[in-house]
Design a protein around this motif. Structure first.
Motif, mmCIF file in Angstrom:
data_model
loop_
_atom_site.group_PDB
_atom_site.id
_atom_site.type_symbol
_atom_site.label_atom_id
_atom_site.label_comp_id
_atom_site.label_asym_id
_atom_site.label_seq_id
_atom_site.Cartn_x
_atom_site.Cartn_y
_atom_site.Cartn_z
ATOM 1 N N MET A 50 -7.588 23.338 7.156
ATOM 2 C CA MET A 50 -6.671 24.378 7.612
ATOM 3 C C MET A 50 -6.694 24.581 9.128
ATOM 4 O O MET A 50 -5.656 24.631 9.769
ATOM 5 C CB MET A 50 -7.022 25.692 6.899
ATOM 6 N N ASN A 51 -7.883 24.699 9.694
ATOM 7 C CA ASN A 51 -8.000 25.104 11.093
ATOM 8 C C ASN A 51 -7.536 24.061 12.103
ATOM 9 O O ASN A 51 -7.435 24.359 13.295
ATOM 10 C CB ASN A 51 -9.440 25.520 11.407
ATOM 11 N N LEU A 52 -7.260 22.844 11.654
ATOM 12 C CA LEU A 52 -6.772 21.794 12.549
ATOM 13 C C LEU A 52 -5.437 21.222 12.067
ATOM 14 O O LEU A 52 -5.103 20.070 12.351
ATOM 15 C CB LEU A 52 -7.815 20.676 12.688
ATOM 16 N N SER A 53 -4.669 22.028 11.371
ATOM 17 C CA SER A 53 -3.393 21.578 10.808
ATOM 18 C C SER A 53 -2.413 21.082 11.861
ATOM 19 O O SER A 53 -1.590 20.216 11.599
ATOM 20 C CB SER A 53 -2.741 22.718 10.017
ATOM 21 N N GLY A 54 -2.486 21.628 13.057
ATOM 22 C CA GLY A 54 -1.557 21.262 14.126
ATOM 23 C C GLY A 54 -1.595 19.780 14.473
ATOM 24 O O GLY A 54 -0.568 19.201 14.844
ATOM 25 N N LYS A 55 -2.761 19.169 14.353
ATOM 26 C CA LYS A 55 -2.902 17.755 14.686
ATOM 27 C C LYS A 55 -1.997 16.895 13.797
ATOM 28 O O LYS A 55 -1.281 16.019 14.282
ATOM 29 C CB LYS A 55 -4.369 17.350 14.525
ATOM 30 N N ALA A 56 -2.011 17.160 12.501
ATOM 31 C CA ALA A 56 -1.171 16.398 11.560
ATOM 32 C C ALA A 56 0.306 16.730 11.755
ATOM 33 O O ALA A 56 1.159 15.835 11.744
ATOM 34 C CB ALA A 56 -1.592 16.685 10.123
ATOM 35 N N VAL A 57 0.626 17.995 11.945
ATOM 36 C CA VAL A 57 2.015 18.408 12.138
ATOM 37 C C VAL A 57 2.600 17.721 13.374
ATOM 38 O O VAL A 57 3.685 17.133 13.325
ATOM 39 C CB VAL A 57 2.140 19.946 12.222
ATOM 40 N N ARG A 58 1.886 17.761 14.474
ATOM 41 C CA ARG A 58 2.366 17.123 15.719
ATOM 42 C C ARG A 58 2.548 15.625 15.522
ATOM 43 O O ARG A 58 3.549 15.041 15.946
ATOM 44 C CB ARG A 58 1.370 17.396 16.845
ATOM 45 N N TYR A 59 1.569 14.989 14.892
ATOM 46 C CA TYR A 59 1.637 13.540 14.679
ATOM 47 C C TYR A 59 2.903 13.164 13.907
ATOM 48 O O TYR A 59 3.624 12.242 14.300
ATOM 49 C CB TYR A 59 0.385 13.046 13.942
#
Length: 186
Positions: A65-74
């Motif tokens: 959950m806390n690093l979801s932005g990495k996958a979304v951006r990719y």
């Protein structure tokens, strides 16, 4: 027209039916009802489906959950999808269980998954579907509450709310956010 739907949650069987994983649950329900499958790719489980002339890409980030932005951006970058065609499905403590609220943008409201997406994208201007999980927990026990499975009563009611969430996801991709909000927001 391409869209990215990101259902937030945590990977692993110990999190499967927890309140924090309602984003994963919504996408799994949609996949089961429309017979498409997720496969493990870079940073996420992914699926692709065509609906009414729209190419919809789904991700369930494996970054926790806390690093979801990495996958979304990719996936936004890789698939060349504009941020206006992103919808994030997330649990929401401030809404009663089963209440669904679609918003075109907003603050992270203390949600670490949304906070990370906002940091990585550099903007709070992306759509989110907030799925109410209630807040029936003693002070200081928020983490335990969101990582706890739904109650038996909630599990019985959950399919109805997940189906409504899925209708909202598809409407977002076909009718747009404003019309979807007008139709579905309670």
């Amino acid at each position: 027209m391409k869209y990215l739907i990101a259902g937030l949650g945590n990977i692993g069987p110990e999190y499967a039916f927890t309140r924090h994983n309602v984003g994963f649950m919504a996408l799994d329900r949609l996949a089961a009802q429309h017979d498409f499958r997720f496969s493990f790719e870079r940073l996420a489980y992914t699926a692709e489906w065509k609906h009414k002339g729209r190419q919809i890409h789904f991700i369930k980030p494996t970054t926790y959950m806390n690093l979801s932005g990495k996958a979304v951006r990719y996936y936004l970058d890789t698939l060349k999808i504009p941020v206006e065609n992103l919808l994030v499905v997330v649990d929401e403590l401030q809404l009663d269980f089963g209440t669904l609220r679609l918003k075109p943008k907003g603050s992270h409201g203390g949600h670490n998954g949304l906070r990370n997406i906002e940091e990585v994208l550099g903007t709070p201007n992306y759509a989110r579907l907030r799925f109410g999980i209630g807040n029936d927990f003693p002070r200081g026990r928020q983490v335990e509450y969101v990582l706890k499975p739904f109650s038996d009563r909630e599990m019985d009611e959950l399919p109805t709310f997940l189906d409504r969430a899925d209708d909202m996801l598809l409407s977002f991709c076909t009718l747009g956010i404003q019309q979807t909000m007008n139709i579905f927001n309670q």
